[in-house]
Design a protein around this motif. Structure first.
Motif, PDB file in Angstrom:
ATOM      1  N   ILE A  42      43.142  51.556  30.713  1.00  0.00           N
ATOM      2  CA  ILE A  42      42.651  50.533  31.647  1.00  0.00           C
ATOM      3  C   ILE A  42      42.690  51.118  33.062  1.00  0.00           C
ATOM      4  CG2 ILE A  42      44.963  49.442  31.832  1.00  0.00           C
ATOM      5  CD1 ILE A  42      43.504  46.742  32.224  1.00  0.00           C
ATOM      6  N   ILE A  43      41.627  50.864  33.797  1.00  0.00           N
ATOM      7  CA  ILE A  43      41.563  51.328  35.190  1.00  0.00           C
ATOM      8  C   ILE A  43      42.183  50.253  36.083  1.00  0.00           C
ATOM      9  CG2 ILE A  43      40.009  52.002  37.104  1.00  0.00           C
ATOM     10  CD1 ILE A  43      39.913  54.002  34.766  1.00  0.00           C
ATOM     11  N   VAL A  44      43.029  50.698  37.008  1.00  0.00           N
ATOM     12  CA  VAL A  44      43.719  49.744  37.890  1.00  0.00           C
ATOM     13  C   VAL A  44      43.551  50.158  39.356  1.00  0.00           C
ATOM     14  CG1 VAL A  44      45.382  49.087  36.114  1.00  0.00           C
ATOM     15  CG2 VAL A  44      45.915  50.987  37.654  1.00  0.00           C
ATOM     16  N   ALA A  45      44.058  49.301  40.238  1.00  0.00           N
ATOM     17  CA  ALA A  45      43.867  49.516  41.679  1.00  0.00           C
ATOM     18  C   ALA A  45      44.974  50.394  42.264  1.00  0.00           C
ATOM     19  CB  ALA A  45      43.828  48.171  42.386  1.00  0.00           C
ATOM     20  N   GLY A  46      44.877  51.691  42.038  1.00  0.00           N
ATOM     21  CA  GLY A  46      45.885  52.624  42.560  1.00  0.00           C
ATOM     22  C   GLY A  46      47.086  52.703  41.635  1.00  0.00           C
ATOM     23  N   GLY A  47      47.867  53.768  41.846  1.00  0.00           N
ATOM     24  CA  GLY A  47      49.053  53.965  41.005  1.00  0.00           C
ATOM     25  C   GLY A  47      49.988  52.768  41.045  1.00  0.00           C
ATOM     26  N   MET A  48      50.137  52.170  42.221  1.00  0.00           N
ATOM     27  CA  MET A  48      51.098  51.072  42.357  1.00  0.00           C
ATOM     28  C   MET A  48      50.742  49.879  41.484  1.00  0.00           C
ATOM     29  SD  MET A  48      53.515  52.131  44.013  1.00  0.00           S
ATOM     30  CE  MET A  48      54.414  50.624  43.760  1.00  0.00           C
TER      31      MET A  48
ATOM     32  N   ALA B  38      41.062  60.230  46.108  1.00  0.00           N
ATOM     33  CA  ALA B  38      41.240  59.662  47.441  1.00  0.00           C
ATOM     34  C   ALA B  38      42.135  58.423  47.386  1.00  0.00           C
ATOM     35  CB  ALA B  38      39.879  59.269  48.005  1.00  0.00           C
ATOM     36  N   PRO B  39      43.208  58.401  48.190  1.00  0.00           N
ATOM     37  CA  PRO B  39      44.061  57.200  48.170  1.00  0.00           C
ATOM     38  C   PRO B  39      43.322  55.951  48.637  1.00  0.00           C
ATOM     39  CG  PRO B  39      44.880  58.813  49.787  1.00  0.00           C
ATOM     40  CD  PRO B  39      43.758  59.463  49.043  1.00  0.00           C
ATOM     41  N   GLY B  40      42.357  56.143  49.538  1.00  0.00           N
ATOM     42  CA  GLY B  40      41.607  54.987  50.030  1.00  0.00           C
ATOM     43  C   GLY B  40      40.716  54.342  48.976  1.00  0.00           C
ATOM     44  N   ALA B  41      40.431  55.061  47.891  1.00  0.00           N
ATOM     45  CA  ALA B  41      39.600  54.500  46.813  1.00  0.00           C
ATOM     46  C   ALA B  41      40.367  53.461  46.006  1.00  0.00           C
ATOM     47  CB  ALA B  41      39.101  55.615  45.892  1.00  0.00           C
ATOM     48  N   ARG B  42      41.715  53.510  46.083  1.00  0.00           N
ATOM     49  CA  ARG B  42      42.603  52.582  45.353  1.00  0.00           C
ATOM     50  C   ARG B  42      42.278  52.556  43.859  1.00  0.00           C
ATOM     51  NH1 ARG B  42      46.934  51.747  46.169  1.00  0.00           N
ATOM     52  NH2 ARG B  42      46.628  53.866  46.728  1.00  0.00           N
ATOM     53  N   LEU B  43      42.421  53.703  43.230  1.00  0.00           N
ATOM     54  CA  LEU B  43      42.156  53.791  41.789  1.00  0.00           C
ATOM     55  C   LEU B  43      43.341  54.434  41.067  1.00  0.00           C
ATOM     56  CD1 LEU B  43      38.474  55.144  41.804  1.00  0.00           C
ATOM     57  CD2 LEU B  43      39.210  52.799  41.298  1.00  0.00           C
TER      58      LEU B  43
ATOM     59  N   THR C 273      39.063  46.061  38.929  1.00  0.00           N
ATOM     60  CA  THR C 273      39.226  47.056  40.002  1.00  0.00           C
ATOM     61  C   THR C 273      37.887  47.298  40.704  1.00  0.00           C
ATOM     62  OG1 THR C 273      41.022  48.055  38.735  1.00  0.00           O
ATOM     63  CG2 THR C 273      40.011  49.437  40.430  1.00  0.00           C
ATOM     64  N   ASN C 274      37.960  47.594  41.994  1.00  0.00           N
ATOM     65  CA  ASN C 274      36.797  47.891  42.845  1.00  0.00           C
ATOM     66  C   ASN C 274      35.740  48.735  42.100  1.00  0.00           C
ATOM     67  OD1 ASN C 274      35.113  49.187  44.734  1.00  0.00           O
ATOM     68  ND2 ASN C 274      36.656  49.022  46.332  1.00  0.00           N
ATOM     69  N   VAL C 275      34.566  48.168  41.892  1.00  0.00           N
ATOM     70  CA  VAL C 275      33.547  48.872  41.108  1.00  0.00           C
ATOM     71  C   VAL C 275      32.863  49.973  41.945  1.00  0.00           C
ATOM     72  CG1 VAL C 275      31.532  48.623  39.612  1.00  0.00           C
ATOM     73  CG2 VAL C 275      33.138  46.733  39.812  1.00  0.00           C
ATOM     74  N   VAL C 276      32.747  49.748  43.238  1.00  0.00           N
ATOM     75  CA  VAL C 276      32.098  50.762  44.105  1.00  0.00           C
ATOM     76  C   VAL C 276      32.837  52.091  43.968  1.00  0.00           C
ATOM     77  CG1 VAL C 276      31.480  51.382  46.473  1.00  0.00           C
ATOM     78  CG2 VAL C 276      31.390  48.973  45.764  1.00  0.00           C
TER      79      VAL C 276
END
Ligand SMILES: Cc1ncc(COP(=O)(O)O)c(C=O)c1O
Length: 398
Positions: free
Chosen positions: A99-105, A242-247, A271-274
């Motif tokens: 599953i893809i999530v919004a950053g490691g955190m 990129a940390p700003g991508a939040r993936l 999670t952010n699709v862009v």
């Protein structure tokens, strides 16, 4: 104003530490060895610009990028995770495992929501990554530290604490650990996976740094040795894209991924699709591997400069970790130096680090003479300048 929930008080001390960490990254005059950011020069700005200009159009993927997405993430990015990130580590996976999530955190957050009830115990390394402790505390878990040495967690101590506390989870960063830069040996990895299986405990393996290897031999993750599905492997695109991508992503048994889907929808839907599309293209155009080489070259140079500064500038009795990768080294100064007290002197000289005490929790003694030094965000010409400032402050304290 109404009263905040009880859990806010529960995590307050850790929250203050994390806030200070973020704040130390903002003064432009200070040379900061404090935050955990990668090099600006390692961010794929031009590649992302090129990809975006090609795919974010009406007749390509522009509408998909701006539309609602699926809670598990876009299949291309999950497939890239399977083929390009998990397979090289010896981890076999299908789409149902990822599953893809919004950053490691976010993995820490979702896994905590799934497994932790108030009062549950989470065993952690000593020292450990405070931001994850903050998440566990948000769910009112009690974090207990276990002994570590240069090969990672001391397995006998983990087993003793499993018997003493019946923990729900063991949280570890086995490769180029934050904050210590240390790496678990092969034997410890295997032994920890086995403990998870034997006692039916979740081993939460957090692995944001293993791709950033500058020297030494690759090691398989703990998850590689997991026979029972007790280990959950979580990772981030922050250091390799990129940390700003939040993936980020979680790799686990399908039954766990299905439950994480439920938690994810209740948390932030998807999670952010862009950024998922941009990141998937980055992999699928073959850009990742050459870019990773650049990332490693940039950070290897910084690591080498930092190591030689530590050796030549800090007092002879100083001990330190030589990290084979990642962004951190752990410096142990002579006993009489309290790095928390010394930070004010360092900030006055415009150099920052994180005092070691911040990374200790209940269960093991806090060490006052240590500090985390991050070499990722400072250019090689500035590292000696910052370290000279820091060395002066240390020598003045002796
Ligand atoms: C050990 C560890 N886990 C997780 C994270 C969080 O990663 P992200 O920035 O992708 O949320 C970090 C970031 O510094 C980290 O050091």
């Amino acid at each position: 104003m109404a009263e905040f929930a009880r859990r806010m008080a529960f995590m307050q001390t850790t929250a203050d530490v994390v806030r200070n960490l973020f704040d130390s990254m903002t003064d432009p005059e200070t040379i900061s060895f404090g935050g955990g950011a990668p090099a600006r020069e390692a961010l794929p700005v031009e590649l992302v610009h090129q990809i975006a200009s090609e795919v974010l159009t009406r007749d390509q993927r522009g509408a998909q990028a701006l539309q609602y997405g699926n809670p598990t993430g876009i299949p291309e990015l999950r497939q890239a995770v399977i083929d390009r990130l998990l397979a090289p580590k010896g981890l076999k996976a299908g789409l149902e495992n990822v599953i893809i999530v919004a950053g490691g955190m976010e993995s820490m957050n979702l896994v905590s929501q799934l497994f932790l009830d108030p009062g549950d115990v989470v065993l952690v390394e000593s020292p450990t990554f405070v931001q994850s402790v903050q998440v566990f505390k948000l769910f009112e878990a009690r974090c207990i530290a276990c002994k570590t040495d240069n090969n990672g967690l001391v397995i006998e101590d983990v087993e003793a604490k499993i018997k003493q506390y019946s923990p729900k989870m063991v949280y570890v960063i086995p490769t180029f650990q934050n904050p210590s830069g240390r790496t678990f040996s092969l034997e410890r990895r295997k032994a920890l996976a086995e403990l998870g299986s034997r006692y039916d405990i979740t081993i939460l393996e957090d692995d944001p740094y293993s791709e950033m290897r500058y020297s030494g031999e690759k090691l398989p993750p703990i998850k590689y040795f997991d026979q029972t599905g007790n280990t959950i492997f979580v990772n981030s695109f922050s250091k390799i894209f990129a940390p700003g991508a939040r993936l980020g992503y979680t790799y686990a048994e399908p039954g766990i991924i299905r439950k994480l889907y439920e938690v994810k929808t209740a948390t932030n839907s998807f999670t952010n699709v862009v950024t998922q599309i941009l990141c998937a293209e980055f992999f699928n155009r073959g850009l990742y591997e050459p870019h990773l080489k650049l990332i490693c070259d940039i950070h290897r140079q910084r690591r080498d400069v930092m190591m030689s500064c530590i050796q030549s500038m800090l007092p002879g009795e100083t001990k330190f970790v030589y990290p084979d990768g990642g962004l951190f080294t752990w410096v142990e100064l002579p006993e009489q130096v309290d790095t928390t007290v010394m930070l004010a002197d360092a900030m006055a000289q415009r150099v920052a680090y994180v005092p070691g005490r911040e990374f200790f929790v209940e269960g093991q003694p806090a060490r006052n003479n240590c500090m985390r030094i991050s070499f990722g965000a400072v250019t090689p010409d500035k590292i000696p300048v910052g370290m000279q400032r820091l060395a002066q402050v240390v020598h003045a304290r002796l």
